[in-house]
Design an enzyme around this catalytic site. Structure first.
Site, PDB file in Angstrom:
ATOM      1  CG  HIS A  65      -1.976   0.996   1.251  1.00  0.00           C
ATOM      2  ND1 HIS A  65      -3.304   0.683   1.067  1.00  0.00           N
ATOM      3  CD2 HIS A  65      -1.928   2.332   1.415  1.00  0.00           C
ATOM      4  CE1 HIS A  65      -4.033   1.803   1.144  1.00  0.00           C
ATOM      5  NE2 HIS A  65      -3.210   2.800   1.352  1.00  0.00           N
ATOM      6  N   GLY A  72      -2.334  12.688  -0.587  1.00  0.00           N
ATOM      7  CA  GLY A  72      -2.591  13.861   0.258  1.00  0.00           C
ATOM      8  C   GLY A  72      -3.458  14.915  -0.402  1.00  0.00           C
ATOM      9  CD  GLU A  74      -5.931  13.891   2.875  1.00  0.00           C
ATOM     10  OE1 GLU A  74      -4.794  14.352   2.648  1.00  0.00           O
ATOM     11  OE2 GLU A  74      -6.197  12.675   2.898  1.00  0.00           O
ATOM     12  CE1 TYR A 134      -9.739   8.871   2.081  1.00  0.00           C
ATOM     13  CE2 TYR A 134      -8.205   7.331   1.095  1.00  0.00           C
ATOM     14  CZ  TYR A 134      -8.559   8.164   2.141  1.00  0.00           C
ATOM     15  OH  TYR A 134      -7.748   8.298   3.232  1.00  0.00           O
ATOM     16  CG  HIS A 199      -9.117   4.752   3.897  1.00  0.00           C
ATOM     17  ND1 HIS A 199      -7.954   5.367   4.272  1.00  0.00           N
ATOM     18  CD2 HIS A 199     -10.120   5.387   4.557  1.00  0.00           C
ATOM     19  CE1 HIS A 199      -8.235   6.329   5.123  1.00  0.00           C
ATOM     20  NE2 HIS A 199      -9.533   6.372   5.319  1.00  0.00           N
ATOM     21  CG  HIS A 228      -5.533   2.961   7.158  1.00  0.00           C
ATOM     22  ND1 HIS A 228      -4.227   2.981   6.717  1.00  0.00           N
ATOM     23  CD2 HIS A 228      -6.271   3.559   6.182  1.00  0.00           C
ATOM     24  CE1 HIS A 228      -4.182   3.555   5.524  1.00  0.00           C
ATOM     25  NE2 HIS A 228      -5.388   3.907   5.166  1.00  0.00           N
ATOM     26  NE  ARG A 231      -7.934   5.898  11.035  1.00  0.00           N
ATOM     27  CZ  ARG A 231      -7.685   6.560   9.907  1.00  0.00           C
ATOM     28  NH1 ARG A 231      -7.611   5.932   8.749  1.00  0.00           N
ATOM     29  NH2 ARG A 231      -7.495   7.853   9.931  1.00  0.00           N
ATOM     30  CG  ASP A 289      -0.987   5.222   4.000  1.00  0.00           C
ATOM     31  OD1 ASP A 289      -1.677   5.829   4.824  1.00  0.00           O
ATOM     32  OD2 ASP A 289      -1.272   5.161   2.796  1.00  0.00           O
ATOM     33  CB  SER A 293      -1.535  13.031   3.394  1.00  0.00           C
ATOM     34  OG  SER A 293      -2.855  12.528   3.276  1.00  0.00           O
TER      35      SER A 293
HETATM   36  C1  FWO Z   1      -4.374   7.647   6.197  1.00  0.00           C
HETATM   37  C2  FWO Z   1      -3.789   8.239   2.513  1.00  0.00           C
HETATM   38  C3  FWO Z   1      -5.576   8.610   6.354  1.00  0.00           C
HETATM   39  C4  FWO Z   1      -3.721  10.094   0.923  1.00  0.00           C
HETATM   40  O1  FWO Z   1      -6.488   8.268   7.123  1.00  0.00           O
HETATM   41  O2  FWO Z   1      -5.464   7.134   3.727  1.00  0.00           O
HETATM   42  O3  FWO Z   1      -5.561   9.656   5.691  1.00  0.00           O
HETATM   43  O4  FWO Z   1      -4.607  10.125   0.060  1.00  0.00           O
HETATM   44  O5  FWO Z   1      -2.511  10.323   0.688  1.00  0.00           O
HETATM   45  N1  FWO Z   1      -3.722   7.945   4.921  1.00  0.00           N
HETATM   46  N2  FWO Z   1      -5.408  10.076   2.685  1.00  0.00           N
HETATM   47  C5  FWO Z   1      -3.344   7.869   7.287  1.00  0.00           C
HETATM   48  C6  FWO Z   1      -3.765   7.253   8.624  1.00  0.00           C
HETATM   49  C7  FWO Z   1      -3.810   5.755   8.518  1.00  0.00           C
HETATM   50  C8  FWO Z   1      -2.722   7.628   9.661  1.00  0.00           C
HETATM   51  C9  FWO Z   1      -4.410   7.713   3.778  1.00  0.00           C
HETATM   52  C10 FWO Z   1      -4.053   9.715   2.352  1.00  0.00           C
HETATM   53 ZN    ZN Z   2      -5.792   4.964   3.453  1.00  0.00          ZN
END
Ligand code: FWO
Ligand code: ZN
Length: 394
Positions: A65, A72, A74, A134, A199, A228, A231, A289, A293
């Site tokens: 993964h 990222g 976000e 996603y 995810h 995850h 988490r 990961d 992000s």
């Molecule tokens: C996790 C990847 C999160 C991306 O929940 O899912 O955001 O698109 O780069 N990362 N959103 C990190 C937690 C497991 C700590 C992603 C991120």
């Molecule tokens: Zn993820």
């Protein structure tokens, strides 16, 4: 130039099962021979001898993964994470990656993911990818998850699709069942895993959708790879019961202090807990990961900052499990070698066996630090010196 024939001598070999002190013959990109002693014929042909005396020899690591095109965003455009470079991967002992998109399925796309996967393959490692991001409906190359898996060689499944997360598309259980059905048939018809990488967010629905699909349809629990899973404490506790039922559980090794203090379970101790609970470790994997992000949101969902995942965290968590948690080495190594290889049907990967790809990592016996990394028979890192860099790396 790289010798086609190499012999790794006198290493203590974990295939990942421990098979003792062996010599390993590498022919091109394959493991050609494993035995107690190979006499190196002198001036017969150019043979590179790699001395592994006092070192462990283990399979190259599989990171299932990794946001290889970057992810990222976000926190706005400036927080779109950078594309990965070859040595971000090889310095972590990783020789096979599965590339994914993430939250941003608009400015990141499948064409770019395919191109980056091919680029990394040209640079010397093995890559596969998941179709989608996603979002639901899943954005594919051919317009269908099933067709993508059957027709695009590098696509072995779909994901990472967000469930129980404020950034998901709020898909229904039916949406997920149809996605899993398409992935499953695509896998069956192409001899691939056809898995759905899910995810898992911090939402309250946790694994409910997966368990309902498994209970109500003919789709087996092994079609899903929820990641995850440590988490937060609630989800980690659920993951133990889920694994006990034969579910695959993937733990994310990239972290930062904020996640740790907010109740995330460190992967090394998560593995120790599962091991102590007598859970079969065959269905447990770690993934990094990497380049994804690690965004933080407050309880109102307001963005408050982000970090970037690192592929190098993958083996570090396995090393911590061995050194700090006393998980046996041949058990801990499996979560980044033979387990992902078996689960993802990567038939020539994850093991030191004759006929398998020559993906090998050599570890110092005393520190368990990475000393040498060989990918498809090419020495990428030797005695901690980087020999092969990415195209634009200095
Ligand atoms: C996790 C990847 C999160 C991306 O929940 O899912 O955001 O698109 O780069 N990362 N959103 C990190 C937690 C497991 C700590 C992603 C991120
Ligand atoms: Zn993820």
């Amino acid at each position: 130039s790289d010798n086609l024939i190499k012999i790794i001598k006198n290493g203590l070999v974990y295939s990942p099962d421990y098979i003792g002190k062996k010599d390993i013959l590498i022919e091109g990109d394959k493991i050609g021979y494993i035995c107690d002693n190979i006499n190196v014929p002198d001036n017969f042909v150019e043979i590179e001898v790699i001395d592994a005396e006092g070192k462990y020899v283990v399979p190259g690591f599989i990171d299932s993964h990794v946001h290889i095109t970057g992810g990222g965003g976000e926190g706005g455009f400036k927080t779109r994470t950078p594309e990965i470079q070859l040595t971000d991967i090889t310095t972590g002992g990783v020789t096979t990656v599965i590339g994914v998109l993430g939250t941003d399925g608009t400015t990141r796309n499948m064409a770019n993911l395919v191109a980056k996967a091919r680029a990394l393959e040209e640079e010397g490692i093995t890559t596969y990818i998941y179709t989608g991001s996603y979002q639901v409906p899943v954005r594919t190359i051919t317009g269908s998850i099933q067709d993508d898996i059957i027709l695009v060689d590098k696509i072995i499944g779909t994901g990472e699709i967000a469930m129980s997360d404020h950034r998901s598309s709020q898909p229904t259980i039916e949406d997920f069942a149809k996605i899993a059905a398409e992935a499953r048939v695509g896998g069956i018809l192409s001899g691939k895993a056809g898995v759905v990488n899910i995810h898992m967010g911090d939402g309250d629905r946790e694994l409910d959708y997966i368990e309902e699909i498994v209970n109500k349809t003919e789709i087996p629990i092994t079609q899903f790879i929820p990641t995850h899973m440590s988490r937060n404490m609630s989800l980690f506790k659920k993951s133990i019961e889920y694994a006990r039922k034969g579910g695959i559980v993937d733990f994310t090794t990239s972290t930062n202090d904020k996640f740790a203090e907010e109740g995330e379970t460190k992967c090394s101790s998560a593995l120790k807990t599962l091991f102590d609970e007598g859970i079969s470790i065959d269905k447990v994997t770690f993934s990094s990961d990497g380049q994804g992000s690690l965004p933080k949101f407050d309880e109102k969902g307001k963005f408050i900052g982000l970090g970037v995942g690192k592929v190098t965290s993958l083996y570090q968590e396995v090393r911590d499990a061995i050194v700090n948690e006393q998980v046996p080495m041949e058990v801990a190594l499996r979560v980044i070698t033979s387990n992902p290889a078996n689960i993802l049907k990567l038939n020539s990967k994850g093991n030191i066996k004759v006929g398998y790809d020559a993906d090998i990592v050599i570890l110092d016996c005393d520190t368990l630090n990475i000393d040498t990394v060989i990918s498809l028979g090419q020495v990428m890192i030797k005695n901690k010196q980087i020999l092969v860099k990415g195209t634009f790396e200095k």
